[in-house]
Design an enzyme around this catalytic site. Structure first.
Site, PDB file in Angstrom:
ATOM      1  N   GLY A 295       2.848  -1.158   4.337  1.00  0.00           N
ATOM      2  CA  GLY A 295       2.885   0.264   3.994  1.00  0.00           C
ATOM      3  C   GLY A 295       4.315   0.726   3.808  1.00  0.00           C
ATOM      4  O   GLY A 295       4.940   0.514   2.777  1.00  0.00           O
ATOM      5  N   GLY A 296       4.878   1.333   4.853  1.00  0.00           N
ATOM      6  CA  GLY A 296       6.198   1.955   4.780  1.00  0.00           C
ATOM      7  C   GLY A 296       7.278   1.081   4.162  1.00  0.00           C
ATOM      8  O   GLY A 296       8.036   1.538   3.292  1.00  0.00           O
TER       9      GLY A 296
ATOM     10  N   SER B  92       3.216  -2.255  10.460  1.00  0.00           N
ATOM     11  CA  SER B  92       4.647  -2.245  10.782  1.00  0.00           C
ATOM     12  C   SER B  92       5.352  -3.563  10.456  1.00  0.00           C
ATOM     13  O   SER B  92       6.216  -4.009  11.203  1.00  0.00           O
ATOM     14  CB  SER B  92       4.857  -1.879  12.254  1.00  0.00           C
TER      15      SER B  92
ATOM     16  N   HIS C  19      -9.492   1.112   4.812  1.00  0.00           N
ATOM     17  CA  HIS C  19      -8.201   1.345   5.483  1.00  0.00           C
ATOM     18  C   HIS C  19      -8.425   2.294   6.662  1.00  0.00           C
ATOM     19  O   HIS C  19      -9.225   3.228   6.568  1.00  0.00           O
ATOM     20  CB  HIS C  19      -7.188   1.930   4.498  1.00  0.00           C
TER      21      HIS C  19
ATOM     22  N   LYS D 217       0.120   4.310  -0.424  1.00  0.00           N
ATOM     23  CA  LYS D 217      -0.508   5.543   0.081  1.00  0.00           C
ATOM     24  C   LYS D 217      -0.198   6.703  -0.887  1.00  0.00           C
ATOM     25  O   LYS D 217      -0.136   6.482  -2.087  1.00  0.00           O
ATOM     26  CB  LYS D 217      -0.036   5.829   1.506  1.00  0.00           C
TER      27      LYS D 217
ATOM     28  N   ASN E 103       0.872  -1.174   0.000  1.00  0.00           N
ATOM     29  CA  ASN E 103       0.000   0.000   0.000  1.00  0.00           C
ATOM     30  C   ASN E 103       0.911   1.227   0.000  1.00  0.00           C
ATOM     31  O   ASN E 103       1.495   1.566   1.025  1.00  0.00           O
ATOM     32  CB  ASN E 103      -0.893  -0.017   1.250  1.00  0.00           C
TER      33      ASN E 103
ATOM     34  N   GLU F 272      -6.825   4.714   7.717  1.00  0.00           N
ATOM     35  CA  GLU F 272      -6.632   6.148   7.415  1.00  0.00           C
ATOM     36  C   GLU F 272      -7.888   6.720   6.762  1.00  0.00           C
ATOM     37  O   GLU F 272      -8.244   7.878   7.000  1.00  0.00           O
ATOM     38  CB  GLU F 272      -5.392   6.321   6.520  1.00  0.00           C
TER      39      GLU F 272
ATOM     40  N   GLY G 262       2.190   2.082  10.936  1.00  0.00           N
ATOM     41  CA  GLY G 262       3.164   3.165  10.867  1.00  0.00           C
ATOM     42  C   GLY G 262       3.813   3.518  12.196  1.00  0.00           C
ATOM     43  O   GLY G 262       4.436   4.571  12.315  1.00  0.00           O
TER      44      GLY G 262
ATOM     45  N   GLU H 105      -5.555  -5.234  10.353  1.00  0.00           N
ATOM     46  CA  GLU H 105      -4.562  -4.192  10.584  1.00  0.00           C
ATOM     47  C   GLU H 105      -4.888  -3.452  11.877  1.00  0.00           C
ATOM     48  O   GLU H 105      -5.660  -2.467  11.851  1.00  0.00           O
ATOM     49  CB  GLU H 105      -4.567  -3.180   9.431  1.00  0.00           C
TER      50      GLU H 105
HETATM   51  C1  PEP Z   1      -0.872   0.194   6.075  1.00  0.00           C
HETATM   52  O1  PEP Z   1      -1.024   1.404   6.128  1.00  0.00           O
HETATM   53  O2  PEP Z   1      -1.684  -0.543   5.492  1.00  0.00           O
HETATM   54  C2  PEP Z   1       0.305  -0.374   6.739  1.00  0.00           C
HETATM   55  C3  PEP Z   1       0.306  -1.644   7.015  1.00  0.00           C
HETATM   56  O3  PEP Z   1       1.326   0.525   7.028  1.00  0.00           O
HETATM   57  P1  PEP Z   1       2.725   0.194   7.721  1.00  0.00           P
HETATM   58  O4  PEP Z   1       3.246  -1.094   7.127  1.00  0.00           O
HETATM   59  O5  PEP Z   1       3.595   1.352   7.395  1.00  0.00           O
HETATM   60  O6  PEP Z   1       2.474   0.039   9.188  1.00  0.00           O
END
Ligand code: PEP
Length: 247
Positions: free
Chosen positions: A229-230, A208, A93, A12, A10, A95, A168, A162
């Site tokens: 994500g990151g 994470s 999600h 973003k 993802n 967010e 994050g 999640e």
């Molecule tokens: C996400 O936003 O779906 C996510 C899993 O982010 P991160 O891996 O950065 O925690």
């Protein structure tokens, strides 16, 4: 039954079309196992860029509107996403839930529209830190799943558990915690659908995920991959997570 692992990125609001294309070229050049499906959700504008050429990856979007079309300035429809080459769409999600006030009812409408348009929904669910501390985690997940999936054929949905407190923050759930919650989600799927859905539905963990954490997570029988994500923004780092599926 065996569910093929999915590692989903993802991105973003990161990466232009040019940057997305460079990432895809780099990842394509690495030695990828055929035993794992790699999904990538870039920005709307990068979608047609990365889907223009054949690759081993599945591309999708990070959100969509619930209507077919209409006066909704700045929004995008399922049909537009299909036309841009999307095969899946991330819905619900945290967010979107927190920053854009998306409710379970709205997510349900989007999910219905995605299925109708032949876009595979990747439904995100998860509890906040406050909800976990108050002992409401299971209640929250059950409500999110039950409302979003009302009258939906679960065979056409992938779920990402999640926990909001893990997104994050660098504080991933432990493998045991993820396994426990995924099993709980399967019990809800069995309640609202039937046993077959509970077994067949892929449930990814997100929050994470790092290369170090990935191996132990993927060893859990009910963790079918990850939504990242990151750590998905760098091709090498993402590749290391993918490798965690077949250590
Ligand atoms: C996400 O936003 O779906 C996510 C899993 O982010 P991160 O891996 O950065 O925690």
């Amino acid at each position: 039954m065996s569910r093929i692992p999915i590692i989903a990125a993802n991105w973003k609001m990161h990466k232009t079309g040019t940057e997305a294309k460079a990432f895809v070229e780099q990842l394509k050049g690495l030695d990828l196992s055929s035993q794992v499906r790699i999904w990538i959700a870039p920005s709307f504008t990068a979608l047609p860029v990365v889907t223009a050429k054949k690759t081993p990856f599945v591309f999708g979007a990070q959100n969509m509107h619930q209507a077919d079309e209409g006066p909704f300035t700045g929004e995008i429809s399922a049909r537009m996403l299909k036309d841009a080459g999307a095969d899946f769409v991330i819905l619900g999600h945290s967010e979107r839930r927190m920053l854009y006030q998306e409710t379970d009812d709205l997510i349900h409408l989007k999910l219905k529209k995605a299925v109708e348009a032949d876009l595979l929904p990747l439904l995100c669910i998860g509890e906040t830190e406050h909800e976990r501390a108050a002992g409401h985690t299971e209640r929250v997940l059950a409500a999110q799943l039950t409302v979003a999936l009302k009258d939906i054929n679960c065979a056409e949905v992938v779920i990402a558990y999640e926990p909001v407190w893990a997104i994050g923050t660098g504080k991933a759930a432990t493998p045991e915690m993820a396994e426990h919650m995924h099993l709980y989600c399967r019990s809800i799927l069995a309640d609202i659908g039937h046993e077959r859905w509970a077994e067949q539905t892929s449930i990814l963990y997100g929050g994470s995920v790092t290369a170090e954490a990935a191996r132990a997570l993927f060893q859990q029988p009910n963790v079918d991959g990850a939504l990242v994500g990151g750590a998905s923004l760098n091709a090498q780092t993402f590749y290391q997570i993918i490798q965690g599926v077949n250590p």
